[in-house]
Design an enzyme around this catalytic site. Structure first.
Site, mmCIF file in Angstrom:
data_model
loop_
_atom_site.group_PDB
_atom_site.id
_atom_site.type_symbol
_atom_site.label_atom_id
_atom_site.label_comp_id
_atom_site.label_asym_id
_atom_site.label_seq_id
_atom_site.Cartn_x
_atom_site.Cartn_y
_atom_site.Cartn_z
ATOM 1 N N CYS A 137 30.511 44.255 4.531
ATOM 2 C CA CYS A 137 31.203 44.127 5.819
ATOM 3 C C CYS A 137 31.075 45.421 6.622
ATOM 4 O O CYS A 137 31.790 46.392 6.358
ATOM 5 C CB CYS A 137 32.672 43.788 5.572
ATOM 6 S SG CYS A 137 33.618 43.680 7.094
ATOM 7 N N CYS A 140 34.275 46.403 8.487
ATOM 8 C CA CYS A 140 35.346 47.005 7.684
ATOM 9 C C CYS A 140 35.001 48.446 7.308
ATOM 10 O O CYS A 140 35.874 49.303 7.300
ATOM 11 C CB CYS A 140 35.556 46.244 6.381
ATOM 12 S SG CYS A 140 35.449 44.484 6.531
ATOM 13 N N ASP A 141 33.738 48.683 6.958
ATOM 14 C CA ASP A 141 33.406 49.944 6.288
ATOM 15 C C ASP A 141 32.501 50.866 7.112
ATOM 16 O O ASP A 141 32.252 52.003 6.703
ATOM 17 C CB ASP A 141 32.719 49.644 4.944
ATOM 18 C CG ASP A 141 33.626 48.845 4.025
ATOM 19 O OD1 ASP A 141 34.850 49.023 4.117
ATOM 20 O OD2 ASP A 141 33.115 48.038 3.239
#
Ligand code: NAP
Length: 310
Positions: A137, A140-141
């Site tokens: 992701c 997200c990261d």
């Protein structure tokens, strides 16, 4: 044991849409939301292709779309339970048994919208470095890779879209694809080719993720020449497709050989009174728009079926 009219399993676009429709039909649905409200769109950076939700000042994000859908569902009376389904029993017909970590229910009808999850490469080191350089992701990261060098594995829309997103943070994004032709759409391909931070390495697969505490390199193999290489890298983002979250339905509903729940054109599953919508039954389109449409259809059929029984 709690008794419900309709239980919706999953809270992605299909589930939240089914919740809006069944709530507006006064069925007081209970949504068992799973570990992530919104499913995969909660992890999507930008939503450019969902009609009616775009504006030219700032591209809306997945979490923003989820928030609106959730509010809309709750406004009309849907209830969301932050829990996960661990077991179902559909064998005796309606009412159906649904068990979560926390509770047991009987429901007159069930709409399954549990979605799909990212596939893993299955190579040594991948599991060990999840959260320490291996990610599924970018949204997200990506932030953790500011000024770093990363690889993206895959050649589909997700790989391209997330690869483009990662260039906001990373110093360089190297796309490793197992063929020499991308699967992703032409518009995304053009944006990726035009992006100076993105490079492409063709006919290449990852054989191993290596590191010491965090990722330091990937070992790759050229599938045409057999040549092996070790590429120093800070992060590995893997976008190689998805698998349906249908393990808890094995032996309960008919599925295809890949685990996708089989539905007819009315979103009916092999069990009368159990419907399915979204990516748990759709390996072809997998768009927010199609999941929303399938959620509408499942909810309407469910409501009609329940009304014939009264
Ligand atoms: P996908 O289209 O199935 O693409 C998966 C990619 O990973 C393919 O390029 C595939 O290679 C590669 N791959 C699969 N297994 C691999 C392995 N073991 N090792 C290395 N590479 C592997 O999946 P996706 O990109 O997640 O997209 C899924 C669906 O969502 C598609 O319908 C897509 O259009 C849609 N989507 C749309 C958007 C958008 O419209 N903005 C954004 C994201 C996703 P091959 O090409 O050789 O098979």
């Amino acid at each position: 044991m709690e008794r419900e009219k309709v239980i919706i399993i999953g809270s992605g676009p299909a589930g939240l849409t089914a919740a809006i429709y069944t709530a507006r039909a006064s069925l007081n649905p209970l949504v068992i939301a799973g570990s992530q409200i919104g499913g995969q769109i909660a992890l999507t950076a930008e939503v450019e292709n969902y009609p009616g939700f775009w504006n030219d000042e700032k591209t809306p994000t997945g979490p923003e779309l989820v928030e609106v859908m959730q509010k809309q569902a709750e406004h009309f009376g849907a209830r969301l339970e932050y829990d996960e389904v661990v077991e179902v029993d559909f064998s005796k017909g309606s009412p159906f048994y649904v068990k979560t970590y926390g509770k047991e229910y009987m429901a007159d009808a069930v709409i399954v919208t549990a979605g799909a999850s990212p596939r893993r490469l299955g190579v040594p080191g991948e599991e060990d470095f999840i959260g320490r350089g291996v990610s599924y992701c970018g949204t997200c990261d990506g932030f953790f890779f500011r000024g770093k060098d990363v690889v993206v594995v895959g050649g589909g829309d997700s790989a391209l879209e997330e690869g483009i997103f990662l260039t906001k943070f990373a110093n360089s994004v190297q796309v490793l694809h197992r063929r020499e032709e991308l699967r992703g759409g032409v518009a995304l391909q053009k944006r990726a080719f035009d992006n100076e931070k993105i490079s492409f390495t063709w006919n290449t697969v990852v054989e191993e993720v290596v590191g010491n505490g965090t990722v330091q390199a990937v070992k790759t193999r050229n599938v045409k020449t057999g040549e092996m290489a070790e590429r120093p890298i800070d992060g590995v983002f893997i976008f190689i497709g998805h698998y349906p979250n249908s393990k808890f339905l094995e032996g309960r509903l008919e599925m295809d050989e890949h685990g996708y729940v089989i539905t007819d054109e009315l979103m009916r599953t092999s069990v009368e009174g159990v419907y399915a919508a979204g990516e748990i039954q759709d390996a072809t389109y997998r768009q927010i728009g199609t999941s929303v449409g399938q959620g509408v259809a499942a909810a309407m059929q469910c409501e009609r079926w329940l009304s014939t029984r009264e």
